[in-house]
Design an enzyme around this catalytic site. Structure first.
Site, short mmCIF file in Angstrom:
data_model
loop_
_atom_site.label_atom_id
_atom_site.label_comp_id
_atom_site.label_asym_id
_atom_site.label_seq_id
_atom_site.Cartn_x
_atom_site.Cartn_y
_atom_site.Cartn_z
N ASP A 66 46.35 39.46 37.85
CA ASP A 66 44.93 39.13 38.03
C ASP A 66 44.77 37.61 37.94
O ASP A 66 45.08 37.01 36.91
CB ASP A 66 44.11 39.83 36.95
CG ASP A 66 42.63 39.52 37.06
OD1 ASP A 66 42.10 39.66 38.17
OD2 ASP A 66 42.02 39.11 36.06
N THR A 99 39.49 36.81 42.79
CA THR A 99 39.75 35.59 42.01
C THR A 99 40.97 34.84 42.53
O THR A 99 40.98 33.61 42.55
CB THR A 99 39.96 35.95 40.52
OG1 THR A 99 40.94 36.97 40.42
CG2 THR A 99 38.69 36.45 39.89
N THR A 100 42.00 35.59 42.96
CA THR A 100 43.19 34.93 43.51
C THR A 100 42.88 34.35 44.89
O THR A 100 43.25 33.22 45.19
CB THR A 100 44.36 35.94 43.61
OG1 THR A 100 44.55 36.54 42.33
CG2 THR A 100 45.64 35.25 44.02
N ASP A 392 37.95 45.47 37.45
CA ASP A 392 37.71 44.83 38.76
C ASP A 392 37.12 45.82 39.74
O ASP A 392 36.15 45.51 40.44
CB ASP A 392 39.03 44.27 39.33
CG ASP A 392 39.48 42.99 38.63
OD1 ASP A 392 38.76 42.56 37.71
OD2 ASP A 392 40.53 42.43 38.99
#
Length: 536
Positions: A66, A99-100, A392
């Site tokens: 994550d 997020t990545t 998530d």
């Protein structure tokens, strides 16, 4: 005539540092690109994990892919890198996923900007081109979005596809059918409220991940007091945050002098009477269950047992807050006015066994949408990563219920946006066109990295994907990483939330633009350590 000194004048305090122009810009680019390179190997369904080792005595081990968790855990000193770390935190708080992607896209934009600045193109020209590119990419994404909110069956399938796509890049990918159904069922129980506080996740070691299940009720990981009823129906619950351990004098630093042990017994008796009176005031509320955030000592516990009241102690603050929300009660600290206190209600409280642990189960609670997800797994690291993955998925699903539009994943949306940006660049005169082309190239890097991480020939796959989108027939074409080919995302059910994709595009372009504007980095002088001449 006074002679002017040509020596540089330092206007900063001793110890302060300044980086100017190219040096400052290069420092920012290097820091941001390094952060992007750190997390990009975790992108996509075949992304790899990182092990994060804590620096304390415990040496806490975290295994995760994550992006937000990785960036949150590492200490960065570079200011541009800190901007990207903060951006990934905001992405996690806003929509829960991507997020990545947002970090990698911002880093790729800055990588392209570095090449343009080397060609003597001014940063403001690059920013102007990027802004126009962002606008047309956003419009293209909006036009490609599909809304099935009027068709419950199709929308349910959309939610399952989004959950499966989100979990595909996580630890739970091999059990995504089970967990996507579990996540959709939990979010659908919220009836559109989107209040994820009503979904409680409990982690219990043992069993396998597939033993995880959704419980329609509320589970509290605590014990019921000694000699008290272990099962109770039609319960009135008083939720409190009060001291129930005052069978000792609690005035700090006090001294009591007595001339006989009988006087000590009198003090103890007075304390007991005081506690008995407090318990009686609590019982006047007409309750049969008392839940306290703090400890309940033996004497009050005995009094509750004699009154046939179930007492639960040391329910941590998060547990008490969630209990109050779920049972419809309020947390109370004083008990003089029972008529002003709002009690919680539920139909049944009983003890249940999960693995080797005993938990308290509340069913028929006032907030009907409340539920608990029980996660099982072999190690604590697996459980922690499963919780992050599921969190998530729950965040994305709750966002999708509020904003029901969806877009296709697998690099499809990025190629679609890159195509319209390239078309705009071809119609634009001047240096801004070069900036737009660099924006399109950065967007195309996301499917390239996804293919690279899976071990496929990214150049060939992205070229095929680009050709499919250029024909105007490939609006639903993306990368199928199971087969290593270009596939139809609509048929494969690889769907993502429109909200997540839009946030990735806007956050990455804004962060990259902010870093690109920098031409000076000024570091404050470190604070001097002054010896403490008055230790306490």
């Amino acid at each position: 005539m006074a002679s002017l000194s040509m020596a540089p004048i330092n206007i900063f305090k001793n110890g302060a540092d300044e980086e100017k122009a190219e040096t400052a810009r290069m420092s920012s680019f290097i820091g941001a690109i390094a952060i992007g390179d750190l997390v990009k190997s975790t992108l996509g369904p075949k992304g790899m994990d990182k092990i994060l080792l804590g620096g304390g005595k415990q040496g806490l081990v975290t295994v995760t892919n994550d992006g937000a968790t990785i960036l949150k855990s590492i200490g960065v000193d570079n200011p541009a890198a800190k901007v990207l770390v903060d951006m990934s935190k905001v992405q996690d708080d806003e929509v829960g996923d991507g997020t990545t992607s947002v970090t990698v896209l911002a880093a790729e934009l800055l990588r392209e900007a570095e090449l343009l600045i080397a060609k003597k193109i001014h940063p403001q020209t690059i920013i102007a081109g990027w802004r126009k590119a962002t606008q047309v990419a956003r419009d293209a994404l909006r036009e490609a979005a599909v809304d099935h909110s009027n068709d419950p069956a199709a929308f349910q399938e959309d939610l399952l596809n989004i959950a499966r796509t989100t979990l595909s890049s996580k630890l739970l990918t091999h059990h995504k059918a089970h967990f996507s159904q579990l996540a959709v069922d939990a979010v659908m129980r919220l009836k559109g409220s989107g209040d994820l506080e009503a979904i409680h996740i409990i982690k219990k070691l043992g069993g396998s991940l597939t033993d995880s299940y959704l419980d329609e009720g509320f589970l509290l990981d605590k014990k019921i007091g000694v000699n008290q009823p272990k099962r109770m129906e039609n319960v009135n619950i008083l939720i409190a945050n009060t001291g129930m351990d005052t069978d000792k004098i609690k005035i700090f630093g006090s001294r009591v002098r007595v001339d006989s042990t009988a006087k000590v017994a009198e003090i103890e008796m007075a304390e007991k009477e005081k506690m008995k009176e407090k318990v009686e005031r609590i019982l006047k509320h007409g309750i049969n269950c008392f839940i306290n955030r703090q400890l309940i000592y033996n004497y009050p516990e005995q009094l509750f047992a004699q009154a046939g009241v179930m007492a639960i102690e040391h329910a941590d603050f998060a547990g008490v807050e969630r209990l109050a929300l779920v049972t419809g009660g309020e947390i109370t600290s004083t008990f003089d006015h029972p008529e002003l206190v709002k009690l919680g209600h539920c139909k049944l409280i009983e003890e249940v066994m999960i693995g080797e642990d005993t938990l308290i189960h509340f069913s028929g609670v006032a907030l009907g949408q409340a539920c608990t997800i029980v996660l099982r797994g072999a190690t604590q690291q697996i459980l922690d990563e499963a919780e992050r993955s599921l969190h998530d998925a729950l965040c994305v699903l709750s966002q999708t219920i509020k904003e029901p539009r969806t877009v296709y994943g697998g690099g499809c949306s990025e190629m679609l946006m890159a195509r319209v940006v390239t078309d705009l660049a071809n119609r634009t005169a001047g240096k801004e066109a070069v900036a737009m082309e660099s924006f399109a190239k950065a967007l195309r890097m996301l499917p390239t990295i996804i293919a690279d991480n899976a071990g496929y020939d990214s150049a060939d796959l992205v070229a095929q994907l680009r050709a499919a989108h250029q024909d105007n027939k490939g609006g639903t074409w993306g990368l199928d990483m199971n087969e290593g080919t270009v596939g139809n995302m609509a048929e494969l059910g690889i769907t993502e939330s429109f909200q997540v994709k839009r946030q990735v595009l806007l956050s990455a372009s804004e962060a990259a633009e902010m870093i690109l504007r920098v031409d000076n980095i000024i570091k404050a002088a470190p604070r001097k350590r002054v010896p403490d001449h008055h230790p306490c």
